[in-house]
Write a protein that holds these residues in place. Structure first.
Motif: not given
Length: 326
Positions: A70, A154, A157-158
């Motif tokens: 992340k 992704q 979001k990370d």
């Protein structure tokens, strides 16, 4: 957590009014230039912020591997955004001020934001619809809109998870608070002074609740006669400058008149405000620990109160007689 900052600022074209503003979100490496060519300071910042994020994400329940992935995704997404942001080196140039005062009508803002819910976020916070907005760095918003796709979901979001955890960590518990201090010490190259809790957190309260603390301090330590004495000294200085301006034979009469006008317009803010009413926080309600309140709830209540105050100010003429926040 969002991908942009929102707030209010003084209208650069009219100092009596306020305007809603949109600005880039802060980056993990702090300076956009570090994503183009990393310096020694940038490498140190990357190390400190990555170590902090790793600890926070593991504490939130992610594995070491998930946390590391992340963090890498966050840095990758920020790297794409940084190409459309002003580096710190530009912020010291004469052109910088003009470059961040970009006015957009509401219709132009709708076009600029594209699929980003910028105007919707203003409305959700309670701000009214405005005729114009300031966008500090329009290229950043354009780039963000370009990257705001399912393919990058992704990464987005990370990035939110990593930056959001760091932004709110100091509100969680003592361990997280200490991790942030360690990270700051690493970036600053200092060992960090070990302060008593009373000193640490009285400073926090003073920062978050400036005016209630200022009023308590005034009632405890300051005297009216000192306020009057200092105000008198300031007036003597003002009169001395009147004499200097009147005797300056190198000034034209028009320039002299403007200088005197500016001198007389200087506001005397001495020790404490004449009235505390404009700085009242009576509508702010915070539950103490004996009532089951937590630091998190208290700080969220302060955030909501500050947002409400800004919303109420936006359509009012700016009162220059009020003291600015420290």
């Amino acid at each position: 957590h969002s991908a942009w900052e929102r707030g209010i600022t003084i209208n650069p074209n009219d100092s009596t009014s306020l305007v809603l503003a949109v600005a880039p979100k802060s980056l993990m490496l702090e300076d956009a230039g570090e994503y183009v060519q990393e310096t020694e300071l940038g490498a140190l910042t990357r190390q400190a912020e990555s170590q902090l994020a790793q600890k926070l994400l593991v504490k939130l329940g992610y594995t070491e591997e998930e946390a590391a992935a992340k963090i890498q995704n966050c840095l990758a997404f920020e790297g794409m955004l940084a190409s459309a942001m002003h580096p710190d080196s530009f912020k010291h140039s004469p052109e910088y001020a003009a470059s961040v005062n970009n006015f957009f009508s509401r219709e132009e803002m709708k076009e600029l934001q594209g699929s980003l819910p910028i105007l919707e976020a203003f409305s959700a916070a309670g701000y009214p619809e405005m005729d114009q907005y300031i966008v500090k760095e329009p290229d950043y918003i354009r780039k963000l809109n370009e990257l705001w796709t399912d393919e990058n979901l992704q990464l987005i979001k990370d990035c939110f998870i990593v930056r959001g955890s760091a932004a709110f960590a100091s509100r969680l518990d003592r361990e997280c608070y200490d991790w942030i201090q360690e990270s700051n010490n690493m970036k600053n190259g200092t060992p960090g002074a070990v302060q008593p809790d009373e000193m640490r957190f009285s400073a926090m309260v003073s920062r978050l609740l400036q005016w209630p603390v200022a009023q308590l301090y005034t009632q405890t330590y300051l005297k009216l006669e000192d306020k009057e004495r200092i105000a008198g000294m300031i007036e003597e200085i003002r009169q001395a400058y009147h004499g200097i301006l009147n005797e300056a034979d190198w000034l034209s009469e028009a320039t002299r008149a403007k200088a005197v006008e500016k001198l007389d317009a200087i506001q005397k803010n001495v020790l404490y405000p004449d009235s505390w009413e404009p700085y009242s926080c009576e509508e702010l309600n915070v539950a103490g620990p004996q009532e089951g309140g937590t630091l998190w709830e208290a700080m969220m209540a302060i955030d909501r109160y500050n947002t409400k105050q800004m919303v109420e100010q936006i359509n009012k003429p700016l009162d220059h007689s009020q003291w600015p926040d420290a």
